[in-house]
Design a protein around this motif. Structure first.
Motif, PDB file in Angstrom:
ATOM      1  N   LEU A   1       0.740  -1.346  -0.179  1.00  0.00           N
ATOM      2  CA  LEU A   1      -0.036   0.075  -0.095  1.00  0.00           C
ATOM      3  C   LEU A   1       0.945   1.339   0.034  1.00  0.00           C
ATOM      4  O   LEU A   1       0.588   2.368  -0.749  1.00  0.00           O
ATOM      5  N   ARG A   2       1.736   1.432   0.886  1.00  0.00           N
ATOM      6  CA  ARG A   2       2.716   2.401   1.008  1.00  0.00           C
ATOM      7  C   ARG A   2       3.470   2.785  -0.513  1.00  0.00           C
ATOM      8  O   ARG A   2       3.741   3.842  -0.859  1.00  0.00           O
ATOM      9  N   ALA A   3       3.982   1.636  -1.033  1.00  0.00           N
ATOM     10  CA  ALA A   3       4.878   1.859  -2.204  1.00  0.00           C
ATOM     11  C   ALA A   3       3.894   2.306  -3.249  1.00  0.00           C
ATOM     12  O   ALA A   3       4.065   2.964  -4.200  1.00  0.00           O
ATOM     13  N   ALA A   4       2.618   1.674  -3.311  1.00  0.00           N
ATOM     14  CA  ALA A   4       1.471   1.989  -4.400  1.00  0.00           C
ATOM     15  C   ALA A   4       1.300   3.455  -4.388  1.00  0.00           C
ATOM     16  O   ALA A   4       1.259   4.330  -5.363  1.00  0.00           O
ATOM     17  N   CYS A   5       1.209   3.892  -2.917  1.00  0.00           N
ATOM     18  CA  CYS A   5       0.943   5.583  -2.741  1.00  0.00           C
ATOM     19  C   CYS A   5       2.099   6.501  -3.256  1.00  0.00           C
ATOM     20  O   CYS A   5       1.915   7.321  -3.961  1.00  0.00           O
ATOM     21  N   GLU A   6       3.284   5.862  -2.866  1.00  0.00           N
ATOM     22  CA  GLU A   6       4.475   6.737  -3.451  1.00  0.00           C
ATOM     23  C   GLU A   6       4.534   6.594  -4.862  1.00  0.00           C
ATOM     24  O   GLU A   6       4.882   7.854  -5.280  1.00  0.00           O
TER      25      GLU A   6
ATOM     26  N   HIS B   1      -1.120  11.996   4.843  1.00  0.00           N
ATOM     27  CA  HIS B   1      -2.233  12.531   4.566  1.00  0.00           C
ATOM     28  C   HIS B   1      -3.492  12.149   4.343  1.00  0.00           C
ATOM     29  O   HIS B   1      -4.552  12.549   4.411  1.00  0.00           O
ATOM     30  N   CYS B   2      -3.193  10.796   4.435  1.00  0.00           N
ATOM     31  CA  CYS B   2      -4.643   9.789   3.926  1.00  0.00           C
ATOM     32  C   CYS B   2      -5.093   9.357   5.588  1.00  0.00           C
ATOM     33  O   CYS B   2      -4.529   9.164   6.378  1.00  0.00           O
TER      34      CYS B   2
ATOM     35  N   LEU C   1      -8.280   8.658   0.850  1.00  0.00           N
ATOM     36  CA  LEU C   1      -7.520   9.600   0.354  1.00  0.00           C
ATOM     37  C   LEU C   1      -7.896  10.925   0.409  1.00  0.00           C
ATOM     38  O   LEU C   1      -8.979  11.493   0.737  1.00  0.00           O
ATOM     39  N   GLU C   2      -7.021  11.762   0.113  1.00  0.00           N
ATOM     40  CA  GLU C   2      -7.376  13.233   0.507  1.00  0.00           C
ATOM     41  C   GLU C   2      -8.320  13.609  -0.450  1.00  0.00           C
ATOM     42  O   GLU C   2      -8.351  13.346  -1.659  1.00  0.00           O
ATOM     43  N   PRO C   3      -8.998  14.773  -0.003  1.00  0.00           N
ATOM     44  CA  PRO C   3     -10.204  15.378  -0.996  1.00  0.00           C
ATOM     45  C   PRO C   3      -9.322  15.792  -2.367  1.00  0.00           C
ATOM     46  O   PRO C   3      -8.340  16.381  -2.266  1.00  0.00           O
TER      47      PRO C   3
END
Length: 457
Positions: free
Chosen positions: A284-289, A297-298, A311-313
């Motif tokens: 998950l963290r790698a996918a976000c990066e 911020h999530c 996720l952020e707006p």
């Protein structure tokens, strides 16, 4: 003691300029042979690298001991501290025969219980000896079963319930590791090499980084961490105090939500559960990066065998959604490739339907979400998990043995993103399913697709 301060400064330890821990990796030191060559003339010894280890950032949970629930400020506190680690895979037929994890707790701390406990024999035959109950220095030794056995290199852990004086502001100490490896040589003989990390790796978990356990630790053998994972705790006010009267509805913002769940999680043993949680978080963290989404911020909510990411707006869904799914698929493929290699070294068979594989369901939806007192609330979140846990989505994953991930889009998200032909979101491969859960009075349309990493085409 080894000179940890000197050796530590140049280590690839995953820390920032001020020593803070980044991510879930504490340090990645080498394993250096104990029988290294010492040159003549007083020169520095030649360090023969045998392998390496990834020391996970310790997971710390403040225990809710009923006897100390109303403890005063000067009372000792108790924490569950879990130490995960992964060994580097060995080439050329070499294997790990024995591994010892040593933990030195900071002054004033000592262990009330240890897990695995002394004399434990794991399901795969691994024998575990333990030292340090009631002490500051703790040690776990894992030994491979039989003459030809091998220790699986990844997904290992040890944990302790630690008592800490009230004067301490953080859970801290040092971690080191040593191994014995075996390599077949000519004539059927075995060459054994002892190795160790060349320095002790310090750790420090500040009070603000400690999770709060949602249930007391009532019996030993609880698998690490998962029972305690929670973002919120329902704390009752102290006697004589009143909770603030604030019945205002928290802000409701339109958010893109992603939920994931691991297939057949409850069928695993304890070590596998630790490994699976680590794979899930890393993926998950790698996918976000990968798509520029800032993890911190999530909105995040652990589910033990799953995870909710809010996720952020105002994120760019046309870019973020395909990037997240591609990143998750790639992370799972990489983890499963490492697992197959480890099983091959240990002489274990693996197949697509084997529990050795990490397979997940994912669900995506968008809608109004409120950040409530005990998690994230809103009909969008409810629908997200109803779809994720539905029989049609589970069935499609079960019927797709050649993939590690299936993703279910809500009907509205599918219409917005896939029907309009955005890059990375082809409609090819999607199946439309009708979901009906009579007991919950829930019906929905979802679009489900088996995802594959870029390397699989």
């Amino acid at each position: 003691m080894r000179d940890s301060d000197t050796a530590y400064k140049g280590a690839d330890d995953g820390r920032g300029d001020h020593g803070e821990v980044r991510g879930d990796v504490l340090a990645t030191p080498d394993l250096v042979a104990v029988d290294g060559v010492v040159p003549k003339g007083g020169a520095q010894p030649v360090h023969d690298r045998i392998g390496g280890v990834s020391l996970g950032r310790p997971l710390v949970y403040a225990l809710q001991n009923p006897a100390h629930r109303r403890a005063t400020a000067d009372a000792d506190r108790e924490f569950l501290v879990c130490f995960p680690f992964d060994l580097e895979e060995l080439p050329d037929g070499r294997r790990y025969e024995q591994v010892t994890l040593t933990v030195h707790l900071a002054d004033g701390m000592h262990a009330l219980s240890l897990d695995p406990a002394p004399g434990t024999v794991a399901a795969d035959g691994t024998e575990i000896s333990v030292f340090g109950l009631g002490r500051q220095r703790l040690r776990w030794t894992f030994r491979a079963p039989g003459r030809g056995g091998a220790l699986r290199p990844d997904g290992r852990w040890a944990q302790a319930v630690v008592r800490m004086p009230a004067s301490s502001t953080d859970v801290s100490g040092r971690v080191s590791l040593s191994t014995t490896t075996v390599q077949p040589v000519l004539g059927g003989a075995l060459r054994r090499r002892a190795a160790q990390t060349p320095y002790d790796t310090p750790f420090r978990i500040r009070a603000v980084e400690v999770w709060t356990a949602v249930t007391p630790l009532t019996h030993p053998g609880v698998f690490p961490g998962a029972w305690a994972l929670a973002t919120y705790v329902d704390e009752m006010p102290e006697s004589g105090e009143r909770e603030p009267d604030d019945d205002r509805l928290p802000p409701g913002l339109r958010r893109l939500c992603l939920a994931v769940d691991i297939e057949k999680y409850s069928a695993r043993d304890n070590a596998d559960m630790v490994w699976l949680q680590r794979v899930l978080l890393r993926a998950l963290r790698a996918a976000c990066e990968r798509v520029g989404v800032v993890w911190e911020h999530c909105g995040r909510q652990a589910q033990g065998d799953g995870y909710l990411l809010v996720l952020e707006p105002d994120v760019d869904e046309t870019r973020v959604v395909p990037g997240l799914l591609a990143g998750l698929a790639a992370g799972l493929a990489a983890a499963n490739k490492r697992s197959v290699g480890a099983n091959s070294i240990a002489g274990k068979e693996s197949s697509g339907g084997n529990l050795a594989s990490v397979r997940m369901r994912a669900s995506l939806h968008q809608g109004i979400v409120h950040e409530a007192d005990s998690g994230y609330a809103g009909s969008a979140v409810v629908a997200l998990f109803r779809v994720l846990d539905s029989d049609p989505v589970r069935r499609i994953l079960a019927e797709s043995p050649d993939t590690d991930l299936v993703a279910a889009f809500s009907d509205t998200l599918y219409q917005d993103l896939v029907d309009t032909g955005y890059e990375g979101l082809s409609a090819v491969g999607f199946q439309k399913v009708e979901i009906e859960i009579a007991a919950k009075n829930f019906t929905a349309v979802a679009w489900v697709r088996a995802m594959r990493s870029a390397s699989e085409g």
